[in-house]
Design an enzyme around this catalytic site. Structure first.
Site, PDB file in Angstrom:
ATOM      1  N   CYS A  42       0.987  -1.201   0.015  1.00 40.56           N
ATOM      2  CA  CYS A  42      -0.035  -0.060   0.067  1.00 40.56           C
ATOM      3  C   CYS A  42       0.794   1.286   0.119  1.00 40.56           C
ATOM      4  O   CYS A  42       0.678   2.175  -0.957  1.00 40.56           O
ATOM      5  CB  CYS A  42      -0.807   0.086   1.216  1.00 40.56           C
ATOM      6  SG  CYS A  42      -1.827   1.519   1.464  1.00 40.56           S
ATOM      7  N   CYS A  47      -1.408   1.727  -3.313  1.00 36.72           N
ATOM      8  CA  CYS A  47      -2.352   2.672  -3.022  1.00 36.72           C
ATOM      9  C   CYS A  47      -1.795   4.177  -2.730  1.00 36.72           C
ATOM     10  O   CYS A  47      -2.312   4.952  -3.721  1.00 36.72           O
ATOM     11  CB  CYS A  47      -3.172   2.493  -1.560  1.00 36.72           C
ATOM     12  SG  CYS A  47      -3.519   0.782  -1.527  1.00 36.72           S
ATOM     13  N   LYS A  50       0.171   5.186  -6.203  1.00 34.88           N
ATOM     14  CA  LYS A  50      -0.810   5.341  -7.256  1.00 34.88           C
ATOM     15  C   LYS A  50      -1.716   6.478  -7.064  1.00 34.88           C
ATOM     16  O   LYS A  50      -1.731   7.270  -8.086  1.00 34.88           O
ATOM     17  CB  LYS A  50      -1.546   4.003  -7.032  1.00 34.88           C
ATOM     18  CG  LYS A  50      -2.703   3.867  -8.350  1.00 34.88           C
ATOM     19  CD  LYS A  50      -4.105   4.442  -7.582  1.00 34.88           C
ATOM     20  CE  LYS A  50      -4.482   4.078  -6.379  1.00 34.88           C
ATOM     21  NZ  LYS A  50      -5.123   2.712  -6.430  1.00 34.88           N
ATOM     22  N   TYR A 177      -8.742  -3.300 -11.692  1.00 37.06           N
ATOM     23  CA  TYR A 177      -8.381  -2.152 -10.789  1.00 37.06           C
ATOM     24  C   TYR A 177      -7.277  -1.570 -11.531  1.00 37.06           C
ATOM     25  O   TYR A 177      -7.001  -0.555 -11.770  1.00 37.06           O
ATOM     26  CB  TYR A 177      -8.292  -2.499  -9.437  1.00 37.06           C
ATOM     27  CG  TYR A 177      -9.238  -2.719  -8.581  1.00 37.06           C
ATOM     28  CD1 TYR A 177      -9.824  -3.874  -8.189  1.00 37.06           C
ATOM     29  CD2 TYR A 177      -9.586  -1.739  -7.586  1.00 37.06           C
ATOM     30  CE1 TYR A 177     -10.940  -4.327  -7.369  1.00 37.06           C
ATOM     31  CE2 TYR A 177     -10.618  -2.082  -6.369  1.00 37.06           C
ATOM     32  CZ  TYR A 177     -11.211  -3.079  -6.551  1.00 37.06           C
ATOM     33  OH  TYR A 177     -12.022  -3.543  -5.615  1.00 37.06           O
ATOM     34  N   GLU A 181      -6.741   1.749 -13.681  1.00 37.72           N
ATOM     35  CA  GLU A 181      -6.390   2.896 -12.977  1.00 37.72           C
ATOM     36  C   GLU A 181      -5.135   3.504 -13.551  1.00 37.72           C
ATOM     37  O   GLU A 181      -4.897   4.343 -13.983  1.00 37.72           O
ATOM     38  CB  GLU A 181      -5.863   2.530 -11.490  1.00 37.72           C
ATOM     39  CG  GLU A 181      -7.262   2.326 -10.688  1.00 37.72           C
ATOM     40  CD  GLU A 181      -6.926   2.108  -9.235  1.00 37.72           C
ATOM     41  OE1 GLU A 181      -7.894   2.256  -8.360  1.00 37.72           O
ATOM     42  OE2 GLU A 181      -5.705   1.596  -8.606  1.00 37.72           O
ATOM     43  N   HIS A 463     -27.089  21.282  -1.822  1.00 39.95           N
ATOM     44  CA  HIS A 463     -27.068  21.662  -3.291  1.00 39.95           C
ATOM     45  C   HIS A 463     -26.359  22.801  -3.604  1.00 39.95           C
ATOM     46  O   HIS A 463     -26.096  23.436  -2.519  1.00 39.95           O
ATOM     47  CB  HIS A 463     -28.764  22.415  -3.420  1.00 39.95           C
ATOM     48  CG  HIS A 463     -28.975  22.855  -5.100  1.00 39.95           C
ATOM     49  ND1 HIS A 463     -29.173  21.809  -5.867  1.00 39.95           N
ATOM     50  CD2 HIS A 463     -29.295  23.972  -5.379  1.00 39.95           C
ATOM     51  CE1 HIS A 463     -29.448  22.729  -6.832  1.00 39.95           C
ATOM     52  NE2 HIS A 463     -29.162  23.891  -6.515  1.00 39.95           N
ATOM     53  N   GLU A 468     -26.407  15.253  -4.591  1.00 42.75           N
ATOM     54  CA  GLU A 468     -27.554  15.254  -4.308  1.00 42.75           C
ATOM     55  C   GLU A 468     -28.653  14.497  -4.781  1.00 42.75           C
ATOM     56  O   GLU A 468     -29.635  13.997  -4.408  1.00 42.75           O
ATOM     57  CB  GLU A 468     -27.987  16.699  -4.419  1.00 42.75           C
ATOM     58  CG  GLU A 468     -28.088  17.193  -5.731  1.00 42.75           C
ATOM     59  CD  GLU A 468     -28.319  18.779  -5.550  1.00 42.75           C
ATOM     60  OE1 GLU A 468     -29.586  18.895  -5.252  1.00 42.75           O
ATOM     61  OE2 GLU A 468     -27.727  19.773  -6.204  1.00 42.75           O
TER      62      GLU A 468
HETATM   63  P1  NDP Z   1      -7.578  -8.159 -10.800  1.00 41.65           P
HETATM   64  O1  NDP Z   1      -7.894  -9.680 -10.487  1.00 41.65           O
HETATM   65  O2  NDP Z   1      -8.732  -7.345 -10.154  1.00 41.65           O
HETATM   66  O3  NDP Z   1      -7.630  -8.211 -12.339  1.00 41.65           O
HETATM   67  C1  NDP Z   1      -6.782  -9.047 -13.206  1.00 41.65           C
HETATM   68  C2  NDP Z   1      -7.194  -8.382 -14.695  1.00 41.65           C
HETATM   69  O4  NDP Z   1      -6.277  -9.323 -15.381  1.00 41.65           O
HETATM   70  C3  NDP Z   1      -8.460  -9.049 -15.075  1.00 41.65           C
HETATM   71  O5  NDP Z   1      -9.030  -8.048 -16.115  1.00 41.65           O
HETATM   72  C4  NDP Z   1      -8.194 -10.399 -15.597  1.00 41.65           C
HETATM   73  O6  NDP Z   1      -9.146 -10.688 -16.474  1.00 41.65           O
HETATM   74  C5  NDP Z   1      -6.916 -10.155 -16.384  1.00 41.65           C
HETATM   75  N1  NDP Z   1      -6.164 -11.402 -16.397  1.00 41.65           N
HETATM   76  C6  NDP Z   1      -5.603 -12.204 -15.270  1.00 41.65           C
HETATM   77  N2  NDP Z   1      -4.916 -13.242 -15.973  1.00 41.65           N
HETATM   78  C7  NDP Z   1      -4.959 -12.741 -17.343  1.00 41.65           C
HETATM   79  C8  NDP Z   1      -4.227 -13.603 -18.670  1.00 41.65           C
HETATM   80  N3  NDP Z   1      -3.692 -14.751 -18.333  1.00 41.65           N
HETATM   81  N4  NDP Z   1      -4.208 -12.891 -19.711  1.00 41.65           N
HETATM   82  C9  NDP Z   1      -4.722 -11.735 -19.985  1.00 41.65           C
HETATM   83  N5  NDP Z   1      -5.503 -11.099 -18.936  1.00 41.65           N
HETATM   84  C10 NDP Z   1      -5.567 -11.812 -17.635  1.00 41.65           C
HETATM   85  O7  NDP Z   1      -6.313  -7.985 -10.496  1.00 41.65           O
HETATM   86  P2  NDP Z   1      -5.441  -6.367 -10.303  1.00 41.65           P
HETATM   87  O8  NDP Z   1      -4.010  -6.684 -10.297  1.00 41.65           O
HETATM   88  O9  NDP Z   1      -6.107  -5.255 -11.084  1.00 41.65           O
HETATM   89  O10 NDP Z   1      -5.880  -6.035  -8.846  1.00 41.65           O
HETATM   90  C11 NDP Z   1      -5.459  -7.041  -7.836  1.00 41.65           C
HETATM   91  C12 NDP Z   1      -6.239  -6.646  -6.400  1.00 41.65           C
HETATM   92  O11 NDP Z   1      -5.798  -5.569  -5.804  1.00 41.65           O
HETATM   93  C13 NDP Z   1      -7.837  -6.256  -6.706  1.00 41.65           C
HETATM   94  O12 NDP Z   1      -8.594  -7.275  -6.734  1.00 41.65           O
HETATM   95  C14 NDP Z   1      -8.049  -5.411  -5.569  1.00 41.65           C
HETATM   96  O13 NDP Z   1      -8.284  -6.097  -4.387  1.00 41.65           O
HETATM   97  C15 NDP Z   1      -6.720  -4.742  -5.264  1.00 41.65           C
HETATM   98  N6  NDP Z   1      -6.515  -3.387  -5.639  1.00 41.65           N
HETATM   99  C16 NDP Z   1      -7.409  -2.375  -5.182  1.00 41.65           C
HETATM  100  C17 NDP Z   1      -7.291  -1.081  -5.634  1.00 41.65           C
HETATM  101  C18 NDP Z   1      -8.467  -0.131  -4.979  1.00 41.65           C
HETATM  102  O14 NDP Z   1      -8.869  -0.408  -4.019  1.00 41.65           O
HETATM  103  N7  NDP Z   1      -8.672   0.962  -5.648  1.00 41.65           N
HETATM  104  C19 NDP Z   1      -6.336  -0.573  -6.627  1.00 41.65           C
HETATM  105  C20 NDP Z   1      -5.490  -1.701  -7.029  1.00 41.65           C
HETATM  106  C21 NDP Z   1      -5.698  -3.065  -6.559  1.00 41.65           C
HETATM  107  P3  NDP Z   1     -10.733 -11.447 -16.153  1.00 41.65           P
HETATM  108  O15 NDP Z   1     -11.478 -10.427 -15.769  1.00 41.65           O
HETATM  109  O16 NDP Z   1     -11.193 -12.084 -17.583  1.00 41.65           O
HETATM  110  O17 NDP Z   1     -10.295 -12.473 -15.308  1.00 41.65           O
END
Ligand code: NDP
Length: 480
Positions: A42, A47, A50, A177, A181, A463, A468
């Site tokens: 984080c 976080c 970022k 995410y 982002e 407002h 709102e």
């Molecule tokens: P996620 O699991 O959210 O997303 C992974 C993405 O990669 C998905 O779109 C997935 O597709 C895709 N993917 C996975 N494997 C492959 C592959 N082999 N080839 C192509 N695409 C693939 O992971 P993140 O790394 O984005 O984030 C991890 C976690 O970190 C989040 O779940 C969240 O809990 C936390 N986080 C929170 C944030 C916040 O609160 N603002 C910010 C950043 C992270 P598919 O959907 O098809 O599985």
């Protein structure tokens, strides 16, 4: 048996540090080992940096809007090196804060990797062993590449904050995410961003209408998003690749010669073949394809701790593993991978183990935000999840907010409530808007308290604001 410590925490991220501090403040003898920088994902590579990058990237639109508001501004440009050095200065400061919080609470820290020797003993990288009545595993997670040949040529999110220079053209793979982002951040900083997502719509699992609007807005702002598209092959770009990409890849191919001057963290331009057959050359590729719990090589399975299919440490509702003296919290358990959840789990662990008050962590109705541009704040069930469960009324409005409409921007926001037909309880609240993260924190209180649509309605609107609309939506747009 006398132990060296009452608690040994492995991992100095948000969850581990909080648990260590609170346990020590209550009088426990606590040690904590961290192999990397104190503060964890984080603070050091997630976080915090970022969000600071989100702020940096938003100025571009802000400057454009300012002109519409009568301000006379020059062209301006973004200096990555200057920003990065200030960013790292801030991360150093925060790491110092974490260290002083630990020492101030009387926690002994070790800047070394720690592994388990047995259910009550930790072995440090220097070979020393330390016994503890309880061991807390809070080792977090790490980005995972997709497992393609040559995928080491791509960066992961950890690398972004250390880039020597910004790439001119960046491919981001993933639709979660982190992918969304960084697509928005980099686009805002002036990088040409292409995003490949293998599914039909980004941000799988969230509310469909919210995903649709975010996806549209990201494209409107300049992210070249390709849905139903994945990367199938990659290699260091050669002159041949560049030439062939120019033939097959449409607008994304780089003119020959132009790429060689550009190199990002990966060390040079990368040739990429997409699942639709198109070939492209990018200055850098970012894999945002998910994260994996850091459970390998810690001696957990050998000690009898259960490890799940995704590498997660298996725990019960009190964060206790199959070995009674070993607990685990945060991303290494792959429950809800969010900083505030890890902190809650850490506090509940201390309450359970040191205060004699068994406390399970409530993982229900956790508000969260995705820091895309526009931002997304969400709590509770999506429309799709809710309608699987019961009949619901959907209240939804989408409009151009005053601030950007005045500046002539087409941005739209979305406010949505998913309401149970039977109980009239608000089951979900979804906001796509600037500052949606700030709004959802407050709406989250109402939803967590079990507020009904009538409770929202009897709250007087503030407002003129965007939010709102959450208390002025009269009739459902549909009942499903
Ligand atoms: P996620 O699991 O959210 O997303 C992974 C993405 O990669 C998905 O779109 C997935 O597709 C895709 N993917 C996975 N494997 C492959 C592959 N082999 N080839 C192509 N695409 C693939 O992971 P993140 O790394 O984005 O984030 C991890 C976690 O970190 C989040 O779940 C969240 O809990 C936390 N986080 C929170 C944030 C916040 O609160 N603002 C910010 C950043 C992270 P598919 O959907 O098809 O599985």
């Amino acid at each position: 048996m006398a132990f060296d410590y009452d608690l040994f925490v492995i991992g100095g991220g948000s969850g581990g540090v909080r648990a260590a501090r609170v346990a020590a403040a209550g009088g426990a003898r606590v040690a904590l080992a961290e192999e990397s920088r104190m503060g964890g994902t984080c603070v050091i590579r997630g976080c915090v940096p970022k969000k600071i990058m989100v702020f940096a990237s938003a100025y571009r639109e802000g400057f454009a809007d300012a002109r519409s508001y009568g301000w006379d501004l020059g062209e301006g440009s973004f200096d990555w090196a200057r920003f990065r050095s200030r960013l790292h200065g801030e991360l150093d400061r925060l790491e110092g804060v974490y260290r002083s919080l630990l020492s101030g609470s009387g926690v002994t820290t070790f800047d070394q990797r720690a592994v388990l020797d047995d259910p009550h003993t930790v072995r440090l990288a220097d070979g020393s062993t330390h016994s503890a009545k309880h061991i807390l595993v809070a080792t977090g997670g790490r980005p995972e590449r997709p497992g393609l040949p040559n995928d080491h040529l791509g960066m992961v999110s950890d690398d972004i904050f250390n880039l020597e220079e910004l790439p001119r053209r960046l491919l981001i793979v993933g639709g979660g995410y982190i992918a969304c982002e960084f697509a928005c951040i980099m686009n805002g900083l002036g990088v040409e961003v292409t995003q490949f997502y293998r599914g039909a719509q980004i941000l799988r699992g969230f509310d469909g209408e919210a995903r649709g609007l975010i996806s549209e807005m990201m494209q409107e702002k300049g992210v070249d998003l390709h849905l139903g598209t994945n990367i199938v092959d990659m290699a260091p770009a050669t002159a041949d690749h560049v030439a062939s990409a120019a033939v097959t890849g449409g607008g994304m191919a780089a003119p020959a010669g132009e790429t060689s001057a550009r190199s990002a963290a990966t060390g040079g331009p990368v040739w990429v073949k997409a699942s639709n057959g198109h070939e492209h050359v990018f200055d850098a590729v970012l894999f945002a394809t998910g994260r994996r719990p850091n459970s390998d090589g810690l001696g957990l399975a050998e000690a009898g701790v259960g490890i799940g299919r995704r590498g997660q440490v298996v725990v019960d509702e009190f964060s206790q593993t199959a070995v009674p003296s070993i607990y685990a919290i945060g991303d290494v358990t792959n429950r809800v991978n969010l900083t505030p959840v890890a902190i809650r789990e850490g506090m509940a662990f201390v309450e359970t183990v040191f205060n004699g008050n068994p406390t399970p962590v409530d993982h229900d109705l956790i508000p969260s935000a995705v820091f895309t541009q526009p931002e997304f704040g969400t709590v509770g069930l999506s429309e799709e999840e809710a309608r699987e469960q019961e009949a619901v009324d959907i209240y939804c409005t989408s409009f151009r907010p005053m601030q950007t409409a005045f500046a002539g921007r087409p941005d739209r926001v979305l406010m949505k409530l998913v309401v149970s037909k039977a109980t009239q309880k608000v089951l979900g609240c979804h906001i796509v808007a600037p500052q949606a993260g700030e709004m959802i924190q407050l709406a989250g209180i109402a939803v967590k308290m079990g507020a009904t649509k009538a409770d929202f309605d009897r709250t007087v609107a503030v407002h003129p604001t965007m939010s709102e609309e959450l208390v002025t939506m009269k009739a459902p747009v549909r009942s499903v």
